[in-house]
Write an enzyme that holds these catalytic residues in place. Structure first.
Site, PDB file in Angstrom:
ATOM      1  N   SER A  48       0.798  -1.223   0.000  1.00 16.62           N
ATOM      2  CA  SER A  48       0.000   0.000   0.000  1.00 16.62           C
ATOM      3  C   SER A  48       0.832   1.275   0.000  1.00 16.62           C
ATOM      4  CB  SER A  48      -0.945   0.006   1.207  1.00 16.62           C
ATOM      5  OG  SER A  48      -0.221  -0.148   2.414  1.00 16.62           O
ATOM      6  N   HIS A 254      -0.860   6.144   6.569  1.00 15.09           N
ATOM      7  CA  HIS A 254      -0.207   6.010   5.264  1.00 15.09           C
ATOM      8  C   HIS A 254       0.228   7.394   4.775  1.00 15.09           C
ATOM      9  CE1 HIS A 254      -2.060   1.998   5.120  1.00 15.09           C
ATOM     10  NE2 HIS A 254      -1.220   1.725   4.148  1.00 15.09           N
TER      11      HIS A 254
END
Length: 273
Positions: A48, A254
């Site tokens: 990711s 993230h």
């Protein structure tokens, strides 16, 4: 194989590949399947952090990979000007990269490869969940378990992956991409209940992952793009965060679009072009 030997081998392999492509002549390039033989290609592999989760503008490609138009792979390829095979996928472990992402690695025309994977193998998502509560003992146990995976089993898995990539694209410039530290080691709402002490332990685990990954990359003669220094002062709870805090979605913890910009600035200088 030393770093210099690995670099020399790939340079020689590129020369041989170009010569082989040139030797095909007009007849060899006549068919549509072989027409791409001289098109330089860039293959972006990983999880990711490589696919761009957190950076928005995701491809509507029928997958759950969350490949962002703002991801470093797209930015890097703007400079490379090659055919991009963007294979990185949210949630990928090393075994998923091996099983699902190597199909567009070619011996002749794959010029550049980036690989960013390992965090999911260490179970960092579960570790963050454990640390987001108020049980510090549970958090520390989860971190200890992750460190054991990074030390004991991850190196062999990465070695196998890197060997397969190298064998499939032996003339390519291959760069392994690391992960930044996530936290600024201060308290804020975006960090939930993860205390500064726990954040420091999580950052230490991120350092262990980076050092372990870099060591295996060096064994293969691959360059290592290390984003930790670039992200310094831009973690969760900083004044200018390049890492999202808790959002209630898979984008939590993230890199945001600014973080992917920083990634691109770290990765591109490692690529010969």
């Amino acid at each position: 194989m030393s770093f210099k030997e690995g670099k020399s081998r790939r340079v020689l392999a590129r020369v041989a590949a170009v010569a082989a492509a040139a030797g095909l002549g007009i007849a060899g390039l006549a068919g549509p399947a072989s027409a791409d033989i001289t098109i330089q290609q860039y293959v972006a592999l990983g999880d990711s952090f490589a696919s761009g989760v957190g950076a928005g503008d995701y491809a509507d490609d029928g997958t759950a990979c969350y490949r962002s138009a703002n991801a470093y792979a797209h930015q890097v390829n703007t400079e490379l000007g090659e055919r991009l095979w963007f294979e990185a996928c949210s949630g990928a472990r090393v075994e998923d990269v091996v099983a699902n992402q190597l199909g567009h690695l070619y011996r002749v025309n794959t010029e550049h490869v980036t690989i960013g994977v390992g965090g999911n193998d260490a179970g960092f998502s579960s570790v963050l969940t454990a640390c987001a509560g108020t049980d510090t003992a549970l958090c520390k146990t989860a971190i200890t378990n992750a460190r054991s995976i990074i030390t004991d089993s991850l190196p062999a898995e990465l070695d196998d992956l890197y060997t397969q990539v190298e064998n499939r694209a032996f003339s390519a410039e291959i760069v392994v991409v690391g992960n930044p530290r996530l936290f600024n080691e201060t308290a804020c709402s975006g960090a939930l209940a993860i205390t500064p002490e726990e954040q420091a332990l999580l950052n230490d685990a991120a350092d262990l992952l980076a050092e372990t990954t870099a060591a295996v990359a060096a064994d293969h003669g691959f360059d290592f793009a290390d984003p930790r220094a670039a992200f310094e002062g831009h973690g969760v709870c900083s004044a200018d965060p390049w890492i999202l805090g808790y959002t209630g979605t898979l984008e939590s913890f993230h890199p945001n679009a600014a973080g992917q910009d920083a990634y691109a600035d770290v990765v591109l200088p490692q690529l010969d072009y």
